[in-house]
Write a protein that holds these residues in place. Structure first.
Motif, PDB file in Angstrom:
ATOM      1  N   ALA A  22     -23.214 -36.594  24.876  1.00  0.00           N
ATOM      2  CA  ALA A  22     -22.082 -36.177  24.049  1.00  0.00           C
ATOM      3  C   ALA A  22     -22.101 -36.923  22.726  1.00  0.00           C
ATOM      4  CB  ALA A  22     -20.771 -36.454  24.773  1.00  0.00           C
ATOM      5  N   THR A  23     -21.529 -36.300  21.701  1.00  0.00           N
ATOM      6  CA  THR A  23     -21.244 -37.032  20.474  1.00  0.00           C
ATOM      7  C   THR A  23     -19.932 -37.793  20.683  1.00  0.00           C
ATOM      8  OG1 THR A  23     -20.362 -34.920  19.647  1.00  0.00           O
ATOM      9  CG2 THR A  23     -22.531 -35.581  18.847  1.00  0.00           C
ATOM     10  N   PRO A  24     -19.734 -38.885  19.922  1.00  0.00           N
ATOM     11  CA  PRO A  24     -18.633 -39.809  20.245  1.00  0.00           C
ATOM     12  C   PRO A  24     -17.232 -39.207  20.275  1.00  0.00           C
ATOM     13  CG  PRO A  24     -20.208 -40.864  18.787  1.00  0.00           C
ATOM     14  CD  PRO A  24     -20.613 -39.420  18.864  1.00  0.00           C
ATOM     15  N   ALA A  25     -16.827 -38.531  19.201  1.00  0.00           N
ATOM     16  CA  ALA A  25     -15.458 -38.019  19.144  1.00  0.00           C
ATOM     17  C   ALA A  25     -15.479 -36.531  18.794  1.00  0.00           C
ATOM     18  CB  ALA A  25     -14.637 -38.775  18.116  1.00  0.00           C
ATOM     19  N   PRO A  26     -14.727 -35.729  19.526  1.00  0.00           N
ATOM     20  CA  PRO A  26     -13.846 -36.082  20.635  1.00  0.00           C
ATOM     21  C   PRO A  26     -14.537 -36.051  22.002  1.00  0.00           C
ATOM     22  CG  PRO A  26     -13.566 -33.773  20.169  1.00  0.00           C
ATOM     23  CD  PRO A  26     -14.598 -34.288  19.168  1.00  0.00           C
ATOM     24  N   HIS A  27     -15.805 -35.625  22.014  1.00  0.00           N
ATOM     25  CA  HIS A  27     -16.462 -35.285  23.284  1.00  0.00           C
ATOM     26  C   HIS A  27     -16.573 -36.465  24.250  1.00  0.00           C
ATOM     27  CE1 HIS A  27     -17.721 -32.466  20.122  1.00  0.00           C
ATOM     28  NE2 HIS A  27     -17.643 -31.558  21.080  1.00  0.00           N
ATOM     29  N   ALA A  28     -17.146 -37.577  23.792  1.00  0.00           N
ATOM     30  CA  ALA A  28     -17.295 -38.730  24.688  1.00  0.00           C
ATOM     31  C   ALA A  28     -15.941 -39.269  25.113  1.00  0.00           C
ATOM     32  CB  ALA A  28     -18.124 -39.816  24.019  1.00  0.00           C
ATOM     33  N   ALA A  29     -14.964 -39.227  24.192  1.00  0.00           N
ATOM     34  CA  ALA A  29     -13.618 -39.694  24.527  1.00  0.00           C
ATOM     35  C   ALA A  29     -12.991 -38.817  25.606  1.00  0.00           C
ATOM     36  CB  ALA A  29     -12.743 -39.705  23.277  1.00  0.00           C
ATOM     37  N   VAL A  30     -13.176 -37.523  25.503  1.00  0.00           N
ATOM     38  CA  VAL A  30     -12.672 -36.604  26.532  1.00  0.00           C
ATOM     39  C   VAL A  30     -13.358 -36.882  27.868  1.00  0.00           C
ATOM     40  CG1 VAL A  30     -12.626 -34.179  27.255  1.00  0.00           C
ATOM     41  CG2 VAL A  30     -11.994 -34.795  24.906  1.00  0.00           C
ATOM     42  N   PHE A  73     -24.741 -39.584  21.560  1.00  0.00           N
ATOM     43  CA  PHE A  73     -25.760 -39.229  20.574  1.00  0.00           C
ATOM     44  C   PHE A  73     -25.082 -39.051  19.211  1.00  0.00           C
ATOM     45  CE2 PHE A  73     -27.448 -37.930  24.619  1.00  0.00           C
ATOM     46  CZ  PHE A  73     -28.817 -38.145  24.542  1.00  0.00           C
ATOM     47  N   ASP A  74     -25.849 -39.269  18.153  1.00  0.00           N
ATOM     48  CA  ASP A  74     -25.292 -39.024  16.820  1.00  0.00           C
ATOM     49  C   ASP A  74     -26.007 -37.874  16.121  1.00  0.00           C
ATOM     50  OD1 ASP A  74     -27.715 -40.142  16.185  1.00  0.00           O
ATOM     51  OD2 ASP A  74     -26.914 -41.824  15.034  1.00  0.00           O
ATOM     52  N   ASP A  75     -26.738 -37.075  16.904  1.00  0.00           N
ATOM     53  CA  ASP A  75     -27.394 -35.892  16.340  1.00  0.00           C
ATOM     54  C   ASP A  75     -27.214 -34.727  17.299  1.00  0.00           C
ATOM     55  OD1 ASP A  75     -29.415 -36.851  18.278  1.00  0.00           O
ATOM     56  OD2 ASP A  75     -30.628 -35.234  17.406  1.00  0.00           O
ATOM     57  N   TYR A  76     -27.709 -33.558  16.884  1.00  0.00           N
ATOM     58  CA  TYR A  76     -27.521 -32.346  17.672  1.00  0.00           C
ATOM     59  C   TYR A  76     -28.795 -31.874  18.380  1.00  0.00           C
ATOM     60  CZ  TYR A  76     -23.003 -31.528  15.335  1.00  0.00           C
ATOM     61  OH  TYR A  76     -21.712 -31.629  14.876  1.00  0.00           O
ATOM     62  N   ILE A  77     -29.904 -32.578  18.188  1.00  0.00           N
ATOM     63  CA  ILE A  77     -31.173 -32.130  18.765  1.00  0.00           C
ATOM     64  C   ILE A  77     -31.431 -32.774  20.125  1.00  0.00           C
ATOM     65  CG2 ILE A  77     -33.649 -31.908  18.402  1.00  0.00           C
ATOM     66  CD1 ILE A  77     -31.957 -30.400  16.351  1.00  0.00           C
ATOM     67  N   TYR A  85     -11.971 -26.014  20.816  1.00  0.00           N
ATOM     68  CA  TYR A  85     -12.393 -25.530  19.503  1.00  0.00           C
ATOM     69  C   TYR A  85     -11.976 -26.545  18.458  1.00  0.00           C
ATOM     70  CZ  TYR A  85     -11.644 -23.060  15.068  1.00  0.00           C
ATOM     71  OH  TYR A  85     -11.593 -22.724  13.758  1.00  0.00           O
ATOM     72  N   GLU A  86     -12.906 -26.856  17.529  1.00  0.00           N
ATOM     73  CA  GLU A  86     -12.616 -27.773  16.419  1.00  0.00           C
ATOM     74  C   GLU A  86     -12.686 -27.008  15.095  1.00  0.00           C
ATOM     75  OE1 GLU A  86     -15.491 -30.926  16.497  1.00  0.00           O
ATOM     76  OE2 GLU A  86     -15.344 -31.099  18.670  1.00  0.00           O
ATOM     77  N   PRO A  87     -11.582 -26.808  14.430  1.00  0.00           N
ATOM     78  CA  PRO A  87     -11.623 -26.108  13.140  1.00  0.00           C
ATOM     79  C   PRO A  87     -12.469 -26.875  12.121  1.00  0.00           C
ATOM     80  CG  PRO A  87      -9.376 -26.265  13.971  1.00  0.00           C
ATOM     81  CD  PRO A  87     -10.210 -27.161  14.820  1.00  0.00           C
ATOM     82  N   PHE A  88     -13.340 -26.166  11.404  1.00  0.00           N
ATOM     83  CA  PHE A  88     -14.078 -26.742  10.272  1.00  0.00           C
ATOM     84  C   PHE A  88     -13.104 -26.953   9.123  1.00  0.00           C
ATOM     85  CE2 PHE A  88     -18.881 -26.217   9.437  1.00  0.00           C
ATOM     86  CZ  PHE A  88     -19.187 -27.034  10.523  1.00  0.00           C
ATOM     87  N   ASN A  97     -18.214 -31.019  10.074  1.00  0.00           N
ATOM     88  CA  ASN A  97     -17.979 -30.675  11.472  1.00  0.00           C
ATOM     89  C   ASN A  97     -16.835 -31.517  12.024  1.00  0.00           C
ATOM     90  OD1 ASN A  97     -20.831 -30.526  10.596  1.00  0.00           O
ATOM     91  ND2 ASN A  97     -21.146 -29.523  12.552  1.00  0.00           N
ATOM     92  N   GLY A  98     -16.023 -30.916  12.885  1.00  0.00           N
ATOM     93  CA  GLY A  98     -14.846 -31.601  13.412  1.00  0.00           C
ATOM     94  C   GLY A  98     -15.139 -32.905  14.115  1.00  0.00           C
ATOM     95  N   ASN A  99     -16.208 -32.942  14.931  1.00  0.00           N
ATOM     96  CA  ASN A  99     -16.485 -34.166  15.682  1.00  0.00           C
ATOM     97  C   ASN A  99     -16.850 -35.327  14.762  1.00  0.00           C
ATOM     98  OD1 ASN A  99     -18.895 -32.540  15.325  1.00  0.00           O
ATOM     99  ND2 ASN A  99     -19.984 -34.044  16.546  1.00  0.00           N
ATOM    100  N   TYR A 100     -17.610 -35.044  13.699  1.00  0.00           N
ATOM    101  CA  TYR A 100     -17.980 -36.117  12.780  1.00  0.00           C
ATOM    102  C   TYR A 100     -16.798 -36.536  11.912  1.00  0.00           C
ATOM    103  CZ  TYR A 100     -22.817 -35.540  14.178  1.00  0.00           C
ATOM    104  OH  TYR A 100     -23.981 -35.486  14.910  1.00  0.00           O
ATOM    105  N   ALA A 101     -15.949 -35.590  11.557  1.00  0.00           N
ATOM    106  CA  ALA A 101     -14.744 -35.935  10.807  1.00  0.00           C
ATOM    107  C   ALA A 101     -13.858 -36.872  11.623  1.00  0.00           C
ATOM    108  CB  ALA A 101     -13.982 -34.671  10.430  1.00  0.00           C
TER     109      ALA A 101
END
Length: 293
Positions: A60-68, A88-92, A133-136, A222-226
């Motif tokens: 997972a990416t850190p926020a919000p995914h890992a937190a959830v 992870f800090d990337d999408y690949i 869903y994370e709004p852009f 992207n919402g998670n990075y924001a």
């Protein structure tokens, strides 16, 4: 003569008695037919009780995914499941790790990105649960508002296929440029048909958008990075239209094809779509993370 007969009868009786005693002694290897004592019945044991936990590894990416997932981790403990979260800090890498089996699942991407990743990389990733869903949104860098954008201003967008298209469509919705007809969810800056103010579209890896925000005029992030950078909904200049974007950009739990019905994966799905997770999202992220269940 009578004495001889008596001696013979006595001898015969002695032999008969000896044979009878031998027969009654039986074979020393004979089994004891006495019924054994009954054994006390053992206590019933709940499934998995006392056994090692089932390990489920999720990227997972850190926020919000890992937190959830930290909320989910506590829920799964009650089912003897050890949820191990790898950030992870990337999408690949989270996708290649699910494909090669070093991860059981991942939770960081929207459905359109997953489908595009499969097409481009020949992977076999499938969606097993729609989660949120994370709004852009567009965020201010060197320029404080969209009205103040000068000709030639630099606009940063994510460089991965589906998210770049999403960013460009948000810019188009604000009247800042126009895409060629039919470009759709695969649009890149090469599909810009009209750019009357000569904005410079700078394509960056998604995780660099927040760290370079001060160097560009505006950025679509992207919402998670924001969230990870501490940006809130109040920092956004404008959000995309949720009604149009929620379906193609819903964030999903992903596994490799064939793992969908694994018992532990289904337990993870149920926990991710629980009331506890929904409440956590609402309490911590407001409109920046919208439950999709």
């Amino acid at each position: 003569m009578m004495k001889k007969i008596s001696k013979f009868l006595a001898l015969a009786l002695t032999l008969a008695l000896a044979l009878s005693l031998a027969a009654c002694g039986g074979d020393s290897g004979a089994k004891d037919t006495t019924p054994p004592e009954s054994q006390p019945a053992g206590e019933s044991v709940a499934p998995n009780e006392g056994s090692d936990p089932v390990v489920v590894r999720v990227g997972a990416t850190p926020a919000p995914h890992a937190a959830v997932l930290e909320v989910v981790k506590e829920l799964l403990k009650e089912q003897n499941i050890d949820l191990q979260i790898q950030e992870f800090d990337d999408y690949i890498l989270p996708n290649t790790a699910v494909e090669d089996g070093s991860l059981d699942a991942n939770y960081f991407q929207h459905i359109t990105y997953m489908n595009n990743f499969n097409e481009e990389n020949g992977t076999h990733l499938v969606n097993v649960a729609e989660v949120h869903y994370e709004p852009f949104a567009i965020y201010a860098g060197k320029t404080a508002s969209l009205d103040e954008l000068a000709d030639g201003a630099t606009i940063a967008v994510p460089n991965d296929g589906t998210n770049e298209a999403r960013a460009l469509m948000l810019l188009e919705a604000q009247g800042l440029l126009k895409l060629r007809e039919g470009a759709g969810l695969a649009a890149t800056k090469d599909d810009i048909a009209e750019n009357p103010h000569n904005y410079e579209i700078q394509e960056l890896t998604a995780n660099l958008l927040t760290t370079t925000l001060q160097d560009v005029d505006i950025a679509i992030i992207n919402g998670n990075y924001a969230l990870g950078a501490g940006l809130t909904e109040d920092d956004a200049l404008v959000f995309e239209d949720a009604a149009a974007a929620a379906a193609p950009y819903v964030n999903v739990l992903v596994v490799k094809e064939g793992r969908e019905n694994d018992e532990a994966i289904q337990a993870l799905v149920k926990a991710l779509q629980s009331d506890e997770v929904k409440q956590f999202m609402q309490d911590n992220y407001g409109s920046a993370v919208v439950p999709a269940f």
